[in-house]
Design a protein around this motif. Structure first.
Motif, PDB file in Angstrom:
ATOM      1  N   ASP A   3       0.855  -1.193   0.000  1.00 23.62           N
ATOM      2  CA  ASP A   3       0.000   0.000   0.000  1.00 23.62           C
ATOM      3  C   ASP A   3       0.889   1.241   0.000  1.00 23.62           C
ATOM      4  OD1 ASP A   3      -1.734   2.097   0.488  1.00 23.62           O
ATOM      5  OD2 ASP A   3      -2.799   1.086   2.122  1.00 23.62           O
ATOM      6  N   ARG A   4       0.775   2.051  -1.013  1.00 23.15           N
ATOM      7  CA  ARG A   4       1.633   3.234  -1.129  1.00 23.15           C
ATOM      8  C   ARG A   4       1.450   4.204   0.038  1.00 23.15           C
ATOM      9  NH1 ARG A   4       4.315   4.064  -5.797  1.00 23.15           N
ATOM     10  NH2 ARG A   4       3.855   2.687  -7.563  1.00 23.15           N
ATOM     11  N   ALA A   5       0.324   4.107   0.707  1.00 25.41           N
ATOM     12  CA  ALA A   5       0.062   5.009   1.833  1.00 25.41           C
ATOM     13  C   ALA A   5       0.483   4.412   3.173  1.00 25.41           C
ATOM     14  CB  ALA A   5      -1.424   5.369   1.865  1.00 25.41           C
ATOM     15  N   THR A  27       2.214   3.535   6.546  1.00 19.80           N
ATOM     16  CA  THR A  27       3.008   4.318   7.496  1.00 19.80           C
ATOM     17  C   THR A  27       3.782   3.363   8.399  1.00 19.80           C
ATOM     18  OG1 THR A  27       1.260   4.339   9.170  1.00 19.80           O
ATOM     19  CG2 THR A  27       1.241   6.121   7.511  1.00 19.80           C
ATOM     20  N   SER A  28       4.774   3.906   9.078  1.00 17.42           N
ATOM     21  CA  SER A  28       5.540   3.094  10.025  1.00 17.42           C
ATOM     22  C   SER A  28       4.644   2.530  11.111  1.00 17.42           C
ATOM     23  CB  SER A  28       6.663   3.928  10.644  1.00 17.42           C
ATOM     24  OG  SER A  28       7.625   4.282   9.690  1.00 17.42           O
ATOM     25  N   GLN A  29       3.656   3.311  11.536  1.00 15.37           N
ATOM     26  CA  GLN A  29       2.761   2.869  12.596  1.00 15.37           C
ATOM     27  C   GLN A  29       1.909   1.682  12.132  1.00 15.37           C
ATOM     28  OE1 GLN A  29      -0.287   5.697  13.895  1.00 15.37           O
ATOM     29  NE2 GLN A  29       0.158   5.147  16.019  1.00 15.37           N
ATOM     30  N   THR A  30       1.408   1.747  10.884  1.00 15.79           N
ATOM     31  CA  THR A  30       0.604   0.645  10.345  1.00 15.79           C
ATOM     32  C   THR A  30       1.455  -0.612  10.195  1.00 15.79           C
ATOM     33  OG1 THR A  30      -0.765   2.224   9.130  1.00 15.79           O
ATOM     34  CG2 THR A  30      -0.858  -0.082   8.427  1.00 15.79           C
ATOM     35  N   LEU A  31       2.682  -0.445   9.668  1.00 13.57           N
ATOM     36  CA  LEU A  31       3.573  -1.583   9.504  1.00 13.57           C
ATOM     37  C   LEU A  31       3.936  -2.193  10.848  1.00 13.57           C
ATOM     38  CD1 LEU A  31       5.309  -3.449   7.815  1.00 13.57           C
ATOM     39  CD2 LEU A  31       7.083  -1.685   7.783  1.00 13.57           C
ATOM     40  N   LEU A  32       4.164  -1.364  11.852  1.00 10.00           N
ATOM     41  CA  LEU A  32       4.483  -1.865  13.188  1.00 10.00           C
ATOM     42  C   LEU A  32       3.362  -2.750  13.710  1.00 10.00           C
ATOM     43  CD1 LEU A  32       6.121  -1.969  15.804  1.00 10.00           C
ATOM     44  CD2 LEU A  32       5.081   0.212  16.466  1.00 10.00           C
ATOM     45  N   GLN A  33       2.136  -2.324  13.542  1.00  8.86           N
ATOM     46  CA  GLN A  33       1.010  -3.127  14.023  1.00  8.86           C
ATOM     47  C   GLN A  33       0.937  -4.472  13.313  1.00  8.86           C
ATOM     48  OE1 GLN A  33      -0.848  -2.443  16.718  1.00  8.86           O
ATOM     49  NE2 GLN A  33       0.605  -0.736  16.894  1.00  8.86           N
ATOM     50  N   ALA A  34       1.230  -4.469  12.005  1.00  9.30           N
ATOM     51  CA  ALA A  34       1.221  -5.724  11.260  1.00  9.30           C
ATOM     52  C   ALA A  34       2.320  -6.661  11.744  1.00  9.30           C
ATOM     53  CB  ALA A  34       1.381  -5.438   9.767  1.00  9.30           C
ATOM     54  N   LEU A  35       3.503  -6.103  12.011  1.00 13.56           N
ATOM     55  CA  LEU A  35       4.617  -6.923  12.482  1.00 13.56           C
ATOM     56  C   LEU A  35       4.379  -7.426  13.900  1.00 13.56           C
ATOM     57  CD1 LEU A  35       7.583  -4.810  11.062  1.00 13.56           C
ATOM     58  CD2 LEU A  35       6.759  -7.010  10.207  1.00 13.56           C
ATOM     59  N   LEU A  36       3.797  -6.590  14.751  1.00 14.56           N
ATOM     60  CA  LEU A  36       3.468  -7.016  16.110  1.00 14.56           C
ATOM     61  C   LEU A  36       2.499  -8.197  16.083  1.00 14.56           C
ATOM     62  CD1 LEU A  36       3.067  -3.599  17.971  1.00 14.56           C
ATOM     63  CD2 LEU A  36       4.553  -5.467  18.707  1.00 14.56           C
ATOM     64  N   THR A  37       1.518  -8.112  15.210  1.00 16.56           N
ATOM     65  CA  THR A  37       0.493  -9.154  15.124  1.00 16.56           C
ATOM     66  C   THR A  37       1.047 -10.452  14.556  1.00 16.56           C
ATOM     67  OG1 THR A  37      -1.220  -7.471  14.799  1.00 16.56           O
ATOM     68  CG2 THR A  37      -1.769  -9.735  14.169  1.00 16.56           C
ATOM     69  N   ARG A  38       1.899 -10.335  13.535  1.00 12.13           N
ATOM     70  CA  ARG A  38       2.330 -11.516  12.795  1.00 12.13           C
ATOM     71  C   ARG A  38       3.663 -12.112  13.249  1.00 12.13           C
ATOM     72  NH1 ARG A  38      -1.497 -13.678   9.162  1.00 12.13           N
ATOM     73  NH2 ARG A  38      -3.018 -12.023   8.785  1.00 12.13           N
ATOM     74  N   LEU A  39       4.602 -11.279  13.711  1.00  9.12           N
ATOM     75  CA  LEU A  39       5.963 -11.776  13.942  1.00  9.12           C
ATOM     76  C   LEU A  39       6.474 -11.622  15.367  1.00  9.12           C
ATOM     77  CD1 LEU A  39       7.886 -10.700  10.699  1.00  9.12           C
ATOM     78  CD2 LEU A  39       6.773 -12.877  11.221  1.00  9.12           C
ATOM     79  N   ASP A  40       5.846 -10.796  16.190  1.00  9.79           N
ATOM     80  CA  ASP A  40       6.368 -10.601  17.537  1.00  9.79           C
ATOM     81  C   ASP A  40       6.283 -11.897  18.332  1.00  9.79           C
ATOM     82  OD1 ASP A  40       7.488  -9.121  19.605  1.00  9.79           O
ATOM     83  OD2 ASP A  40       5.538  -8.566  20.450  1.00  9.79           O
ATOM     84  N   GLY A  41       7.420 -12.320  18.883  1.00  8.70           N
ATOM     85  CA  GLY A  41       7.465 -13.571  19.632  1.00  8.70           C
ATOM     86  C   GLY A  41       7.542 -14.806  18.753  1.00  8.70           C
ATOM     87  N   LYS A  42       7.665 -14.604  17.443  1.00  9.31           N
ATOM     88  CA  LYS A  42       7.783 -15.716  16.498  1.00  9.31           C
ATOM     89  C   LYS A  42       9.228 -15.766  15.978  1.00  9.31           C
ATOM     90  CE  LYS A  42       3.314 -16.351  16.703  1.00  9.31           C
ATOM     91  NZ  LYS A  42       2.460 -15.972  15.568  1.00  9.31           N
ATOM     92  N   GLU A  43       9.571 -16.894  15.372  1.00 14.15           N
ATOM     93  CA  GLU A  43      10.934 -17.043  14.878  1.00 14.15           C
ATOM     94  C   GLU A  43      11.100 -16.260  13.571  1.00 14.15           C
ATOM     95  OE1 GLU A  43      14.309 -20.537  14.380  1.00 14.15           O
ATOM     96  OE2 GLU A  43      12.249 -21.040  14.934  1.00 14.15           O
ATOM     97  N   ALA A  44      11.947 -15.246  13.608  1.00 13.75           N
ATOM     98  CA  ALA A  44      12.217 -14.417  12.433  1.00 13.75           C
ATOM     99  C   ALA A  44      13.613 -13.847  12.564  1.00 13.75           C
ATOM    100  CB  ALA A  44      11.197 -13.291  12.301  1.00 13.75           C
ATOM    101  N   SER A  45      14.308 -13.772  11.450  1.00  7.74           N
ATOM    102  CA  SER A  45      15.646 -13.196  11.415  1.00  7.74           C
ATOM    103  C   SER A  45      15.550 -11.812  10.779  1.00  7.74           C
ATOM    104  CB  SER A  45      16.584 -14.093  10.606  1.00  7.74           C
ATOM    105  OG  SER A  45      17.887 -13.560  10.563  1.00  7.74           O
TER     106      SER A  45
END
Length: 526
Positions: free
Chosen positions: A492-494, A496-514
């Motif tokens: 999505d061209r619009a 924001t860092s805040q939107t991306l942070l929420q997506a990463l928190l939901t999907r990757l926080d506490g999960k195995e990722a490098s």
């Protein structure tokens, strides 16, 4: 950086025969902030205390000296006692955080550059050398110390978070761990300083030296979690906590330590430092530099299988517990100082050494004093703050599972018109995301490779540095978790860092990722 040059030719420690959990690890930790006769430091004692805690928790037998306690005779005795207690196959780790300096070579013709290096203890006064010379540890002397351990078959890892030479092109406000050089020819401070010179050609087989920076670079104190620190010491402490033990078998190989240290020193120093291992190449893939004496499990992990060793034994393999960003210290806030009339943005109530926004000039500075962004006005300030909240989150993830990317040519800072190349190799996980956090606060989607698609190395070639100038951060994430939803957010061209942070928190926080982070600092001219 030039660190113990005669050790450059040493061979790395031979691999231990199997995990050998019965072997003991002794540790000698020295950290000095207070120099009565020189410029004092701010973060070396924090480094020592952090390393001490991590090594104590790992089950090592640790002796620590900080500030005025760091007297050469006491340090020497502690080393002698450790060598006496250690048996063949044991390890001694010596970590030092403080000033380093240079002096004219003590033995004529001994050094290619005519200079000896030394660790400077608080009792040393270069204006009263004869009375205080015993309060330095010269590289020759350290050769003699290491030779004592070598003679018993004891492994040595020396971690030096200090500096002997080099300069930087970025305007960083933190202190460097480089004391003024001694310029006059002086007498050797001990007989060991003479005897140690004769060891320069010995092929040490059980000594590894890890220095904070290359010869061409300084060793700056940088801001980590709001406090002045040494990036190498911080990274080494996390490594010993188990983060560098990638396969969870209770030992850290030279390869594992290299991969972990190189990535996290880059992340935490904002690419101001490149650590220096000596020797530069590991002798084998299985070469062990740290044995976590406490054994396994690591990080309260659960044993899931066993691995076969070359000597016919088996070692339990631990599935590590992946911590959340908050468990790793991430708060979702940064500290911000506003110079001038301006409203404080959201998520800017953190503590510690702050970022700084000069409202009149529009310049946004990092806690280290770097220019992070230009032309930051009231409309843009929130997006810049949100970028650094997201970046801190990514650094927390990287601290327990860092990846590796590269930027060519390697520089502290890049001028307008410079052309460069960015490479992100395929990782050990099937899914990959690549994006840029621009100095404006914008999120720029670069690539996504998902399981089932053709995976390849991601490259940006012949990229030219143009306005706006400041600090970009190229991010690569590898994971086995599904990334399609995150990719949709990024596309999505619009975004924001805040939107991306929420997506990463939901999907990757506490999960195995490098996670790999490549800082890119730019300005119009150098």
């Amino acid at each position: 950086m030039k660190m113990l040059p005669r050790l450059l030719a040493l061979s790395l420690a031979v691999a231990l025969p199997g995990p050998a959990f019965a072997a003991q690890t002794f540790a000698l930790v020295v950290g000095v902030d207070q120099y009565p006769n020189d410029v004092s430091l701010d973060g070396a004692v924090r480094d020592a205390e952090d390393v001490y805690r991590s090594m104590s928790a790992a089950g090592f037998t640790v002796t620590k000296f900080t500030n005025a306690e760091a007297r050469k005779d006491d340090i020497r005795k502690a080393w002698t006692d450790m060598v006496a207690q250690a048996a063949a196959g044991d390890t001694i780790i010596f970590t030092y955080a403080g000033h380093g300096a240079q002096m004219p070579e003590l033995i004529a013709g001994d050094e290619a550059d005519g200079l000896d290096e030394f660790l400077q203890l608080p009792g040393f006064d270069r204006n009263r050398y004869e009375e205080t010379s015993k309060e330095i540890i010269v590289d020759n002397e350290m050769n003699a110390w290491f030779g004592e351990a070598e003679g018993k078959g004891v492994h040595v890892l020396f971690v030096s978070d200090s500096c002997f030479s080099g300069g930087m092109s970025r305007s960083v406000t933190g202190k460097t761990r480089l004391a003024p050089a001694v310029t006059v020819k002086l007498a050797p401070p001990s007989q060991e300083a003479i005897a140690g010179a004769n060891l320069k050609d010995i092929d040490f087989k059980q000594v590894t030296v890890l220095a904070a920076s290359l010869e061409s670079q300084p060793t700056p104190e940088v801001i980590i979690d709001g406090e002045p620190r040494g990036a190498l010491s911080w990274s080494f402490a996390r490594a010993v906590e188990g983060s560098a033990d990638r396969d969870g078998n209770g030992i850290i190989t030279r390869i594992e330590l290299e991969d972990y240290i190189f990535s996290n020193v880059k992340n935490r120093s904002e690419a101001l430092q490149v650590p220096n291992f000596m020797p530069q190449v590991a002798r084998s893939e299985s070469e062990v530099v740290v044995t976590l004496t406490r054994g396994i499990p690591v990080n309260n992990g659960t044993t899931t299988e066993t691995a076969d060793n070359d000597n016919g034994t088996t070692t339990p393999v631990v599935e590590k517990t992946i911590k959340s960003a908050k468990d790793l210290g991430w708060t979702g806030n940064i500290a911000l100082q506003i110079d001038g009339a301006g409203d404080k943005p959201k998520n800017a109530d953190g503590t510690g050494t702050p970022f700084r926004w000069d409202v009149a000039s529009g310049v946004f500075y990092t806690p280290n004093g770097d220019v992070a962004a230009e032309n930051v006005d009231a409309e843009r300030i929130q997006s810049v703050v949100d970028k650094y909240v997201l970046l801190d989150f990514l650094k927390a993830l990287a601290s327990q599972n860092p990846g590796s990317v590269s930027l060519t040519p390697v520089k502290d800072i890049y001028a307008a018109g410079t052309r460069l190349r960015f490479d992100a190799p395929p990782g050990r996980y099937p899914n990959m995301l690549v994006f840029n956090l621009a100095n404006t606060g914008e999120v720029q989607f670069l690539d996504m490779q998902a399981a089932g698609t053709s995976s390849s190395q991601f490259k940006l070639t012949d990229v030219e540095i143009v306005k706006p100038f400041g600090a970009d951060h190229l991010i690569t994430i590898w994971t086995a978790e599904p990334v399609d939803a995150i990719g949709a957010v990024l596309a999505d061209r619009a975004v924001t860092s805040q939107t991306l942070l929420q997506a990463l928190l939901t999907r990757l926080d506490g999960k195995e990722a490098s996670v790999a982070i490549q800082p890119l600092y730019t300005r119009e001219t150098l």
